[in-house]
Design a protein around this motif. Structure first.
Motif, PDB file in Angstrom:
ATOM      1  N   GLY A  37       0.796  -1.224   0.000  1.00 49.07           N
ATOM      2  CA  GLY A  37       0.000   0.000   0.000  1.00 49.07           C
ATOM      3  C   GLY A  37       0.824   1.268   0.000  1.00 49.07           C
ATOM      4  O   GLY A  37       0.270   2.366   0.060  1.00 49.07           O
ATOM      5  N   GLU A  38       2.155   1.145  -0.053  1.00 51.10           N
ATOM      6  CA  GLU A  38       3.024   2.322  -0.103  1.00 51.10           C
ATOM      7  C   GLU A  38       3.666   2.449  -1.473  1.00 51.10           C
ATOM      8  O   GLU A  38       3.863   1.462  -2.179  1.00 51.10           O
ATOM      9  CB  GLU A  38       4.130   2.242   0.960  1.00 51.10           C
ATOM     10  CG  GLU A  38       3.631   2.420   2.364  1.00 51.10           C
ATOM     11  CD  GLU A  38       4.746   2.418   3.393  1.00 51.10           C
ATOM     12  OE1 GLU A  38       4.569   3.094   4.414  1.00 51.10           O
ATOM     13  OE2 GLU A  38       5.775   1.740   3.197  1.00 51.10           O
ATOM     14  N   THR A  39       4.003   3.659  -1.810  1.00 53.71           N
ATOM     15  CA  THR A  39       4.750   3.959  -3.026  1.00 53.71           C
ATOM     16  C   THR A  39       6.015   4.706  -2.626  1.00 53.71           C
ATOM     17  O   THR A  39       6.224   5.005  -1.450  1.00 53.71           O
ATOM     18  CB  THR A  39       3.886   4.771  -4.016  1.00 53.71           C
ATOM     19  OG1 THR A  39       4.589   4.872  -5.263  1.00 53.71           O
ATOM     20  CG2 THR A  39       3.551   6.161  -3.486  1.00 53.71           C
ATOM     21  N   VAL A  40       6.847   5.010  -3.592  1.00 53.51           N
ATOM     22  CA  VAL A  40       8.104   5.704  -3.329  1.00 53.51           C
ATOM     23  C   VAL A  40       8.056   7.091  -3.955  1.00 53.51           C
ATOM     24  O   VAL A  40       7.589   7.259  -5.084  1.00 53.51           O
ATOM     25  CB  VAL A  40       9.309   4.912  -3.885  1.00 53.51           C
ATOM     26  CG1 VAL A  40      10.615   5.652  -3.645  1.00 53.51           C
ATOM     27  CG2 VAL A  40       9.361   3.521  -3.276  1.00 53.51           C
ATOM     28  N   ILE A  41       8.533   8.061  -3.205  1.00 49.21           N
ATOM     29  CA  ILE A  41       8.671   9.438  -3.679  1.00 49.21           C
ATOM     30  C   ILE A  41      10.164   9.739  -3.788  1.00 49.21           C
ATOM     31  O   ILE A  41      10.940   9.395  -2.890  1.00 49.21           O
ATOM     32  CB  ILE A  41       8.035  10.440  -2.692  1.00 49.21           C
ATOM     33  CG1 ILE A  41       6.560  10.142  -2.444  1.00 49.21           C
ATOM     34  CG2 ILE A  41       8.280  11.877  -3.138  1.00 49.21           C
ATOM     35  CD1 ILE A  41       5.626  10.522  -3.540  1.00 49.21           C
ATOM     36  N   VAL A  42      10.554  10.358  -4.889  1.00 44.83           N
ATOM     37  CA  VAL A  42      11.920  10.845  -5.078  1.00 44.83           C
ATOM     38  C   VAL A  42      11.820  12.343  -5.328  1.00 44.83           C
ATOM     39  O   VAL A  42      11.002  12.782  -6.142  1.00 44.83           O
ATOM     40  CB  VAL A  42      12.618  10.147  -6.264  1.00 44.83           C
ATOM     41  CG1 VAL A  42      13.986  10.752  -6.514  1.00 44.83           C
ATOM     42  CG2 VAL A  42      12.729   8.657  -6.018  1.00 44.83           C
ATOM     43  N   ALA A  43      12.623  13.112  -4.617  1.00 46.03           N
ATOM     44  CA  ALA A  43      12.592  14.571  -4.760  1.00 46.03           C
ATOM     45  C   ALA A  43      14.001  15.093  -5.025  1.00 46.03           C
ATOM     46  O   ALA A  43      14.989  14.507  -4.567  1.00 46.03           O
ATOM     47  CB  ALA A  43      12.026  15.209  -3.498  1.00 46.03           C
ATOM     48  N   PHE A  44      14.059  16.192  -5.769  1.00 48.89           N
ATOM     49  CA  PHE A  44      15.330  16.836  -6.090  1.00 48.89           C
ATOM     50  C   PHE A  44      15.207  18.333  -5.869  1.00 48.89           C
ATOM     51  O   PHE A  44      14.200  18.933  -6.227  1.00 48.89           O
ATOM     52  CB  PHE A  44      15.695  16.624  -7.564  1.00 48.89           C
ATOM     53  CG  PHE A  44      15.809  15.185  -7.955  1.00 48.89           C
ATOM     54  CD1 PHE A  44      17.006  14.512  -7.812  1.00 48.89           C
ATOM     55  CD2 PHE A  44      14.716  14.496  -8.464  1.00 48.89           C
ATOM     56  CE1 PHE A  44      17.108  13.180  -8.169  1.00 48.89           C
ATOM     57  CE2 PHE A  44      14.804  13.171  -8.826  1.00 48.89           C
ATOM     58  CZ  PHE A  44      16.008  12.508  -8.677  1.00 48.89           C
ATOM     59  N   VAL A  45      16.237  18.916  -5.288  1.00 52.71           N
ATOM     60  CA  VAL A  45      16.324  20.362  -5.166  1.00 52.71           C
ATOM     61  C   VAL A  45      17.671  20.752  -5.767  1.00 52.71           C
ATOM     62  O   VAL A  45      18.707  20.188  -5.397  1.00 52.71           O
ATOM     63  CB  VAL A  45      16.239  20.844  -3.700  1.00 52.71           C
ATOM     64  CG1 VAL A  45      16.178  22.362  -3.645  1.00 52.71           C
ATOM     65  CG2 VAL A  45      15.052  20.230  -2.978  1.00 52.71           C
ATOM     66  N   VAL A  46      17.649  21.703  -6.697  1.00 53.08           N
ATOM     67  CA  VAL A  46      18.874  22.118  -7.390  1.00 53.08           C
ATOM     68  C   VAL A  46      19.270  23.511  -6.902  1.00 53.08           C
ATOM     69  O   VAL A  46      18.430  24.410  -6.797  1.00 53.08           O
ATOM     70  CB  VAL A  46      18.664  22.127  -8.921  1.00 53.08           C
ATOM     71  CG1 VAL A  46      19.940  22.568  -9.630  1.00 53.08           C
ATOM     72  CG2 VAL A  46      18.223  20.746  -9.400  1.00 53.08           C
TER      73      VAL A  46
END
Length: 118
Positions: free
Chosen positions: A63-72
């Protein structure tokens, strides 16, 4: 060359909309303090691997998914300065980790020096 912070975290699929609202707020804060780019991505074509994978890295549960985040940022120095301001910004500093739409204990992050930019 720029500097990039990357974040990877698990998020319950039924909390993705709440996470998106939080991410929009966070993105505005980072950009207000000088980040060049802010991006949050939800897993779309990510399978659990036998030894390594994004779901395994965050110990994703059913029931979980993965989040990927980027800050430049412009540079590591700019990143350090901006992140200090972001962490002190009342729009985010008042958030309670227990009320987050994701499990903060299984989140990981790091800073990266780009080696190729096309």
């Amino acid at each position: 060359m720029a500097y990039v912070d990357a974040y990877v975290l698990p998020c319950a699929q039924d909390k993705v909309a709440a996470y998106r609202r939080l991410a929009r707020k966070a993105g505005a804060v980072w950009k207000d303090h000088g980040a060049l780019q802010y991006m949050e991505c939800v897993a779309d074509d990510v399978e659990p691997g036998k030894s390594t994978s994004f779901p395994r890295a965050v110990k994703a549960k059913p029931g979980e998914t993965v989040i990927v985040a980027f800050v430049v940022f412009r540079s590591r120095a700019a990143r350090d300065r901006i992140n200090a301001k972001v962490m002190a910004d009342p729009r985010l500093a008042s958030l309670d980790p227990r009320d987050m739409p994701f499990d903060t204990r299984r989140m990981f992050w790091g800073g990266f020096k780009p080696i190729v930019e096309a």
